[in-house]
Design a protein around this motif. Structure first.
Motif, PDB file in Angstrom:
ATOM      1  N   ARG A  54      63.921 -24.460  92.288  1.00 48.41           N
ATOM      2  CA  ARG A  54      63.849 -23.178  91.725  1.00 48.41           C
ATOM      3  C   ARG A  54      63.202 -23.200  90.661  1.00 48.41           C
ATOM      4  O   ARG A  54      63.152 -23.739  89.709  1.00 48.41           O
ATOM      5  N   LEU A  55      62.334 -22.051  90.540  1.00 50.43           N
ATOM      6  CA  LEU A  55      61.453 -21.974  89.384  1.00 50.43           C
ATOM      7  C   LEU A  55      61.791 -20.675  88.512  1.00 50.43           C
ATOM      8  O   LEU A  55      62.207 -19.706  89.073  1.00 50.43           O
ATOM      9  N   ARG A  56      61.876 -20.922  87.255  1.00 53.74           N
ATOM     10  CA  ARG A  56      62.389 -19.882  86.328  1.00 53.74           C
ATOM     11  C   ARG A  56      61.214 -18.662  86.084  1.00 53.74           C
ATOM     12  O   ARG A  56      59.942 -19.105  86.309  1.00 53.74           O
ATOM     13  N   GLY A  57      61.580 -17.646  85.723  1.00 55.30           N
ATOM     14  CA  GLY A  57      60.508 -16.479  85.582  1.00 55.30           C
ATOM     15  C   GLY A  57      59.826 -16.924  84.259  1.00 55.30           C
ATOM     16  O   GLY A  57      60.377 -17.412  83.349  1.00 55.30           O
ATOM     17  N   LYS A  58      58.784 -16.442  84.199  1.00 58.94           N
ATOM     18  CA  LYS A  58      57.914 -16.502  82.954  1.00 58.94           C
ATOM     19  C   LYS A  58      58.263 -15.391  81.860  1.00 58.94           C
ATOM     20  O   LYS A  58      58.391 -14.114  82.335  1.00 58.94           O
ATOM     21  N   ALA A  59      58.295 -15.726  80.704  1.00 56.34           N
ATOM     22  CA  ALA A  59      58.515 -14.727  79.681  1.00 56.34           C
ATOM     23  C   ALA A  59      57.489 -13.691  79.484  1.00 56.34           C
ATOM     24  O   ALA A  59      56.267 -13.967  79.544  1.00 56.34           O
TER      25      ALA A  59
END
Length: 93
Positions: A54-59
């Motif tokens: 899983r990859l977190r969304g970018k701010a």
């Protein structure tokens, strides 16, 4: 093709094509079993292994409002020798 968003074409994913491994981003809520079943039915191939992370969304920031992009999951699908998947559409940037 609802669950698979788009194919990933990076330096690493292009090297993995030589090992008969295909990389794509899928919806965050999809499971390995769903993706494996769908790939085998749609492309008529045999999947021998699947890796995912899983990859977190970018701010992101727009003026005083802060937020972030959607989280997503990346799948690396390994096919049996002799099978291949035609390239999926690239995501437009």
């Amino acid at each position: 093709m609802d669950r698979i968003r788009y194919a990933v074409f990076t330096d690493k994913s292009i090297q993995l094509l030589g090992k008969n491994q295909y990389t794509s981003n899928v919806e965050s809520g999809s499971t390995r079993i769903e993706i494996k079943h769908w790939v085998e039915l749609f492309f008529c191939v045999r999947v021998i292994a699947m890796n995912s992370h899983r990859l977190r969304g970018k701010a992101r920031r727009m003026g005083p409002i802060t937020g972030q992009t959607m989280h997503y999951r990346r799948m690396i699908i390994t096919l049996q020798p002799g099978y291949s998947i035609p390239p999926l559409k690239k995501k437009r940037t």
